[in-house]
Motif scaffolding. Structure first.
Motif, PDB file in Angstrom:
ATOM      1  N   ILE A  54       1.371  -0.874   0.226  1.00 37.91           N
ATOM      2  CA  ILE A  54       0.020  -0.003  -0.051  1.00 37.91           C
ATOM      3  C   ILE A  54       0.841   1.308   0.075  1.00 37.91           C
ATOM      4  O   ILE A  54       1.737   1.288   1.196  1.00 37.91           O
ATOM      5  CB  ILE A  54      -0.470  -0.053   1.023  1.00 37.91           C
ATOM      6  CG1 ILE A  54      -1.494  -1.384   1.187  1.00 37.91           C
ATOM      7  CG2 ILE A  54      -1.527   1.077   1.333  1.00 37.91           C
ATOM      8  CD1 ILE A  54      -2.855  -1.383   2.429  1.00 37.91           C
ATOM      9  N   GLN A  56      -0.603   4.345  -0.496  1.00 32.57           N
ATOM     10  CA  GLN A  56      -1.605   5.016  -0.616  1.00 32.57           C
ATOM     11  C   GLN A  56      -2.506   5.182  -0.250  1.00 32.57           C
ATOM     12  O   GLN A  56      -3.105   4.309  -0.936  1.00 32.57           O
ATOM     13  CB  GLN A  56      -1.763   7.145  -1.366  1.00 32.57           C
ATOM     14  CG  GLN A  56      -0.225   7.307  -1.307  1.00 32.57           C
ATOM     15  CD  GLN A  56      -0.800   9.117  -3.099  1.00 32.57           C
ATOM     16  OE1 GLN A  56      -1.583   8.994  -3.015  1.00 32.57           O
ATOM     17  NE2 GLN A  56       0.223   9.351  -3.203  1.00 32.57           N
ATOM     18  N   SER A  58      -6.078   3.490   2.830  1.00 31.34           N
ATOM     19  CA  SER A  58      -6.414   2.576   3.572  1.00 31.34           C
ATOM     20  C   SER A  58      -6.759   1.306   3.447  1.00 31.34           C
ATOM     21  O   SER A  58      -8.282   2.259   2.958  1.00 31.34           O
ATOM     22  CB  SER A  58      -6.156   3.409   4.703  1.00 31.34           C
ATOM     23  OG  SER A  58      -8.073   3.407   4.841  1.00 31.34           O
ATOM     24  N   SER A  60      -9.490  -2.407   4.683  1.00 30.25           N
ATOM     25  CA  SER A  60      -9.531  -2.507   5.957  1.00 30.25           C
ATOM     26  C   SER A  60     -10.088  -4.169   5.199  1.00 30.25           C
ATOM     27  O   SER A  60     -10.580  -4.759   3.793  1.00 30.25           O
ATOM     28  CB  SER A  60     -11.005  -2.844   5.956  1.00 30.25           C
ATOM     29  OG  SER A  60     -11.298  -1.444   6.700  1.00 30.25           O
ATOM     30  N   ASN A  75      -6.389  -3.142  10.009  1.00 32.61           N
ATOM     31  CA  ASN A  75      -6.997  -1.844   8.721  1.00 32.61           C
ATOM     32  C   ASN A  75      -5.028  -1.319   7.946  1.00 32.61           C
ATOM     33  O   ASN A  75      -4.795  -1.290   8.988  1.00 32.61           O
ATOM     34  CB  ASN A  75      -7.410  -0.822   9.631  1.00 32.61           C
ATOM     35  CG  ASN A  75      -8.808  -0.981  10.443  1.00 32.61           C
ATOM     36  OD1 ASN A  75      -9.812  -0.643   9.588  1.00 32.61           O
ATOM     37  ND2 ASN A  75      -8.686  -0.279  11.583  1.00 32.61           N
ATOM     38  N   GLY A  76      -5.454  -2.119   6.978  1.00 33.08           N
ATOM     39  CA  GLY A  76      -3.797  -1.963   6.527  1.00 33.08           C
ATOM     40  C   GLY A  76      -3.291  -0.190   5.340  1.00 33.08           C
ATOM     41  O   GLY A  76      -5.204   0.338   5.701  1.00 33.08           O
ATOM     42  N   GLN A  77      -2.561   0.347   5.933  1.00 31.58           N
ATOM     43  CA  GLN A  77      -1.710   1.550   5.479  1.00 31.58           C
ATOM     44  C   GLN A  77      -0.807   1.329   5.097  1.00 31.58           C
ATOM     45  O   GLN A  77      -0.504   0.858   4.290  1.00 31.58           O
ATOM     46  CB  GLN A  77      -2.214   2.973   6.831  1.00 31.58           C
ATOM     47  CG  GLN A  77      -1.508   1.737   7.979  1.00 31.58           C
ATOM     48  CD  GLN A  77      -1.965   2.730   9.251  1.00 31.58           C
ATOM     49  OE1 GLN A  77      -2.238   3.977   9.503  1.00 31.58           O
ATOM     50  NE2 GLN A  77      -1.370   2.636  10.594  1.00 31.58           N
ATOM     51  N   ALA A  78      -0.117   2.812   4.797  1.00 28.32           N
ATOM     52  CA  ALA A  78       1.144   3.239   3.574  1.00 28.32           C
ATOM     53  C   ALA A  78       2.117   1.962   4.709  1.00 28.32           C
ATOM     54  O   ALA A  78       1.977   1.893   5.501  1.00 28.32           O
ATOM     55  CB  ALA A  78       1.318   4.158   3.974  1.00 28.32           C
ATOM     56  N   ASP A  80       1.880  -1.090   4.354  1.00 33.41           N
ATOM     57  CA  ASP A  80       1.596  -2.501   4.975  1.00 33.41           C
ATOM     58  C   ASP A  80       1.472  -3.161   3.647  1.00 33.41           C
ATOM     59  O   ASP A  80       1.364  -2.543   2.186  1.00 33.41           O
ATOM     60  CB  ASP A  80      -0.006  -2.292   5.781  1.00 33.41           C
ATOM     61  CG  ASP A  80      -0.204  -2.213   7.015  1.00 33.41           C
ATOM     62  OD1 ASP A  80       1.134  -1.470   7.917  1.00 33.41           O
ATOM     63  OD2 ASP A  80      -1.239  -1.535   7.445  1.00 33.41           O
ATOM     64  N   ASN A 100     -10.555   1.407   1.863  1.00 30.41           N
ATOM     65  CA  ASN A 100     -11.765   2.723   2.952  1.00 30.41           C
ATOM     66  C   ASN A 100     -11.554   3.989   2.427  1.00 30.41           C
ATOM     67  O   ASN A 100     -12.843   4.834   2.423  1.00 30.41           O
ATOM     68  CB  ASN A 100     -10.807   2.714   4.000  1.00 30.41           C
ATOM     69  CG  ASN A 100     -11.460   1.610   5.004  1.00 30.41           C
ATOM     70  OD1 ASN A 100     -12.117   0.711   4.932  1.00 30.41           O
ATOM     71  ND2 ASN A 100     -10.329   1.665   5.577  1.00 30.41           N
ATOM     72  N   VAL A 103      -6.687   4.110  -2.661  1.00 37.16           N
ATOM     73  CA  VAL A 103      -6.152   3.337  -2.914  1.00 37.16           C
ATOM     74  C   VAL A 103      -5.070   3.056  -3.824  1.00 37.16           C
ATOM     75  O   VAL A 103      -5.334   3.015  -5.148  1.00 37.16           O
ATOM     76  CB  VAL A 103      -6.730   2.042  -1.715  1.00 37.16           C
ATOM     77  CG1 VAL A 103      -4.684   1.424  -1.824  1.00 37.16           C
ATOM     78  CG2 VAL A 103      -7.173   2.736  -0.751  1.00 37.16           C
ATOM     79  N   CYS A 105      -1.403   1.087  -5.206  1.00 35.82           N
ATOM     80  CA  CYS A 105      -0.699  -0.352  -4.263  1.00 35.82           C
ATOM     81  C   CYS A 105       0.647   0.039  -5.776  1.00 35.82           C
ATOM     82  O   CYS A 105      -0.419  -0.392  -6.588  1.00 35.82           O
ATOM     83  CB  CYS A 105      -1.163  -1.158  -3.736  1.00 35.82           C
ATOM     84  SG  CYS A 105      -2.493  -0.916  -2.879  1.00 35.82           S
TER      85      CYS A 105
END
Length: 214
Positions: A54, A56, A58, A60, A75-78, A80, A100, A103, A105
């Motif tokens: 990831i 930019q 987030s 779920s 909760n995945g974010q940058a 992850d 969310n 995104v 990737c």
């Protein structure tokens, strides 16, 4: 979902991740994927198995049991990672990752680059760290509280092909309720336009209901 293969764009996003030094030798296999809010970043039975970082936004990550209970995994974010387990095994059943917001990737196809990934020690260390963090998170999770009515909707959306429930007795068994309870809820959903009856003991989510958030 949109894919981009522009080398300059890939290099730009590589510089935004803390894993640049680890994935630099994989650059020729990488591409960029952009997801809109509500799209699935990964889901069971998808045709293309991807490893993704990831950049930019987030996501779920959640697990859905056969009874419609939803377990929030992370909760995945940058920075992850997604798709680590698919490198070693088949994709986990019932695990979904949903955007969310918008995104972006960096991704690569596991099928075409698996051997190279397994030979990269730094890459494998990165995978182990990510999986360890997720395992720590999983040990503390509880099912998100949900009414039977909510679980019926979740069951139809994620467990029924095309959002169509066929056979009240079979569905009631998985939902841990009586056929009468299930019938009452489906009647309510039919009245408000959430589902339509397509045959005896058969109900289908309307298009707007199928693509709406829980």
């Amino acid at each position: 979902m949109k894919k981009f293969y522009d080398k300059a764009l890939i290099e730009t996003y590589m510089k935004q991740t803390k894993f640049e030094s680890i994935i630099s030798n994989l650059q020729k296999y990488l591409f960029v994927i952009q997801y809109k809010k509500g799209e699935f970043v990964s889901m069971p039975l998808q045709k293309e198995h991807l490893f993704q970082i990831i950049i930019q936004g987030s996501v779920s990550i959640y697990f859905i049991r056969d009874d419609g209970s939803v377990y929030s995994l992370a909760n995945g974010q940058a920075n992850d990672l997604l798709g680590e387990m698919e490198i070693f095994l088949h994709q986990p059943n019932n695990v979904y990752a949903e955007a969310n917001d918008d995104v972006i990737c960096l991704a690569l196809s596991i099928e075409t680059s698996k051997d190279i990934l397994l030979e990269n020690c730094q890459f494998l260390q990165m995978i182990c760290e990510s999986l360890t963090q997720k395992m720590e998170s999983i040990t503390t999770i509880d099912a998100a509280p949900a009414s039977l009515k909510q679980r019926v909707l979740t069951y139809m959306k994620y467990k029924c092909s095309g959002g169509e429930l066929k056979g009240l007795q079979h569905a009631a068994f998985h939902l841990n309720c009586s056929v009468r309870q299930l019938q009452r809820i489906l009647n309510q959903y039919e009245a408000d336009g959430t589902v339509i009856k397509t045959g005896k003991g058969t109900y289908k989510l309307t298009i707007s209901s199928f693509f709406s958030s829980e």
